[in-house]
Scaffold this active site. Structure first.
Site, PDB file in Angstrom:
ATOM      1  N   SER A 186      36.887  34.345  41.274  1.00 35.09           N
ATOM      2  CA  SER A 186      38.249  34.850  41.456  1.00 35.09           C
ATOM      3  C   SER A 186      39.166  34.272  40.373  1.00 35.09           C
ATOM      4  O   SER A 186      38.987  34.547  39.202  1.00 35.09           O
ATOM      5  CB  SER A 186      38.738  34.528  42.864  1.00 35.09           C
ATOM      6  OG  SER A 186      39.948  35.160  43.149  1.00 35.09           O
TER       7      SER A 186
ATOM      8  N   ASP B 154      43.917  39.186  39.053  1.00 36.29           N
ATOM      9  CA  ASP B 154      43.086  38.007  38.854  1.00 36.29           C
ATOM     10  C   ASP B 154      41.722  38.441  38.328  1.00 36.29           C
ATOM     11  O   ASP B 154      41.494  39.614  38.035  1.00 36.29           O
ATOM     12  CB  ASP B 154      42.957  37.219  40.159  1.00 36.29           C
ATOM     13  CG  ASP B 154      42.172  37.954  41.231  1.00 36.29           C
ATOM     14  OD1 ASP B 154      42.047  39.190  41.148  1.00 36.29           O
ATOM     15  OD2 ASP B 154      41.666  37.296  42.161  1.00 36.29           O
TER      16      ASP B 154
ATOM     17  N   ASP C 187      38.625  38.945  39.464  1.00 41.10           N
ATOM     18  CA  ASP C 187      37.791  39.979  40.095  1.00 41.10           C
ATOM     19  C   ASP C 187      38.610  41.119  40.678  1.00 41.10           C
ATOM     20  O   ASP C 187      38.087  41.960  41.409  1.00 41.10           O
ATOM     21  CB  ASP C 187      36.878  39.375  41.155  1.00 41.10           C
ATOM     22  CG  ASP C 187      37.618  38.833  42.370  1.00 41.10           C
ATOM     23  OD1 ASP C 187      38.728  38.278  42.196  1.00 41.10           O
ATOM     24  OD2 ASP C 187      37.105  38.948  43.489  1.00 41.10           O
TER      25      ASP C 187
ATOM     26  N   ASP D  23      40.937  41.544  42.949  1.00 47.72           N
ATOM     27  CA  ASP D  23      41.283  41.778  44.349  1.00 47.72           C
ATOM     28  C   ASP D  23      42.671  41.232  44.671  1.00 47.72           C
ATOM     29  O   ASP D  23      43.123  41.315  45.806  1.00 47.72           O
ATOM     30  CB  ASP D  23      40.225  41.214  45.297  1.00 47.72           C
ATOM     31  CG  ASP D  23      40.151  39.695  45.313  1.00 47.72           C
ATOM     32  OD1 ASP D  23      40.744  39.044  44.420  1.00 47.72           O
ATOM     33  OD2 ASP D  23      39.478  39.148  46.213  1.00 47.72           O
TER      34      ASP D  23
END
Length: 474
Positions: free
Chosen positions: A99, A237, A239, A241
């Site tokens: 992340s 960010d 990834d 999400d």
């Protein structure tokens, strides 16, 4: 001692603790729990763009093949795109991503066909874990089937839902950095009518935290927006999400503000948020606001409870901006199916669309919701036992009153996740231990940014003095 630990969203730790045998062992434990439940026989694997993710995803694929699962490689793509593909195929999924944390760390996010694993699933994985399971890894990619269309299906989800010209007239800066969605985000915004300028692309990993902003990111955003060229800046960010958006003046919008604007734009009836979300939600006109512990598994459990209780439409979001769509929604005759996992794309698109629908700039749109001001930061390198002892003492009324004596008297206390204290004049201060790092976090809310920052500085200093007290024990 290994740094690997389940936190608010998946397993995370140092790359040196995850690569090789440990990632194989955790993935194998997940697949054992799937098999024990008679679950999915196929796994979809995705990854972000950090340096270690490709190798770790190959190890996860080896573990899946050894467990007898059919392995599908979706390549680099956003975590919500992987979740959408797993739901479509009735498969489980593993996302290799850390992340927003730095490049020397990484992690694994696990999904069943129905969505994110629960805290009960996490406990089952730990129970099935055999860390001594250190096979001779081949270093070769396991036999897999490629699924290059997973990213396209995620893109088409939003192209089909939003009218093609809904962002017409906007000039947007897309801060690409190393987000796995950097090209997809630009493509979607252009498809919906916006003019896009891409900036800041990086071939090395940039740890964008959408909740605790690095000074260099804040400075870069302010410098970019100072030109007056753009209506907004958007990014995600690592990834994708969690979204990050700045208005025309370079002011970064809070994640819970993005969530509120998105839920309002979509006509959501019931919202589910962690206790860290701002108190403006209770004033925003939703039929129900449910608050939970921090972490998407708790928000998802709250959304499921809301649906069982008869809510017409449900969504969840967090202070980091990740938006979870718990029920189908309709817009201009198009239906957007539920996707109950954190997503960055929907809040970015919906917030921009809301500004266009009202023919106002982002700053004016935000001013309509009386969101107040918040601040947050963390005290690093605080062992869990010290954070726990401090929070336990805060739950004692006499100690709490003494601790707060210079800033005010507690009006209400929520101990759902850490200790959140309501003070007078619309102020709150909230202390909680991080779920995935040795940190004590502090969140404040006040009517002005100056007051929120002042309260935060006081909270960090006061808490640091307490947790460093050698007499403080569990």
């Amino acid at each position: 001692m290994s740094s690997l630990k389940f936190g608010t969203s998946g397993l995370r730790g140092l790359v040196t603790d995850l690569e090789g045998g440990p990632s194989y062992a955790y993935a194998s434990a997940f697949f054992r729990t799937i098999r024990a439940d008679g679950g999915e026989g196929t796994v979809v694997i995705g990854r972000d763009l950090r340096a270690s993710s490709l190798g770790i995803s190959a190890t996860v694929a080896e573990a899946a093949a050894a467990a007898g699962l059919t392995v599908i490689d979706a390549g680099p793509l956003p975590t919500p795109a992987l979740a959408l593909e797993a739901m479509r195929q009735g498969a489980c999924a593993v996302m290799v991503t850390g992340s927003h944390i730095p490049d020397d760390r990484n992690g694994l996010k696990f999904y069943r066909a129905a969505g994110e694993i629960t805290k009960t699933d996490e406990a089952a994985i730990i129970a099935a874990l055999v860390l001594e399971e250190q096979p001779e890894l081949s270093g070769q990619t396991a036999s897999t089937m490629l699924e290059p269309e997973a990213l396209a299906r995620y893109r088409d989800r939003y192209r089909a839902f939003f009218p093609a010209d809904i962002l017409s007239g906007l000039h947007l800066a897309v801060y690409q950095q190393s987000s796995v969605a950097r090209d997809l985000l630009s493509e979607l915004l252009v498809a919906l009518g916006a003019r896009v300028s891409t900036i800041g692309r990086s071939e090395t990993f940039v740890p964008i935290d959408t909740e605790a902003h690095r000074p260099e990111d804040t400075a870069f955003i302010h410098e970019t927006m100072a030109s007056g060229t753009f209506d907004a800046l958007v990014t995600t960010d690592g990834d994708a999400d969690r979204p990050l958006m700045a208005d025309e003046a370079g002011r970064i919008l809070r994640g819970d503000v993005l969530g509120l604007l998105t839920a309002r734009y979509l006509g959501i009836d019931t919202v589910v948020v962690p206790v860290t979300a701002g108190s403006a939600l209770e004033r925003a006109g939703f039929r129900q606001v449910m608050r939970t512990k921090v972490g998407s598994p708790f928000v998802i459990a709250g959304m499921e409870q809301a649906r069982r209780d008869g809510a017409d439409s449900v969504a969840g979001f967090e202070a980091n901006g990740g938006f979870l769509l718990g029920s189908d929604v309709s817009l201009a005759g198009q239906v957007l199916p539920a996707l109950p996992t954190r997503d960055a794309m929907l809040p970015i698109l919906a917030t921009l669309a809301a500004a266009r629908a009202h023919d106002v700039r982002l700053s004016a749109l935000v001013s309509t919701i009386d969101a107040g001001e918040t601040a947050s930061d963390r005290i690093p390198d605080i062992p869990a036992e010290r954070s726990g002892a401090f929070l336990a003492r805060l739950s004692e009324a006499a100690y709490l009153s003494t601790f707060l004596r210079t800033v005010g008297a507690p009006q209400a206390v929520d101990q759902q996740d850490g200790v959140r204290i309501e003070l007078d004049q619309g102020r709150t201060i909230h202390f909680r231990a991080s779920g995935n790092a040795p940190e004590l976090r502090c969140y404040t809310e006040a009517r002005s940014a100056v007051d929120a920052e002042d309260l935060l500085r006081w909270g960090l200093a006061a808490a640091a003095a307490e947790v460093q007290d050698t007499g403080l024990r569990p």
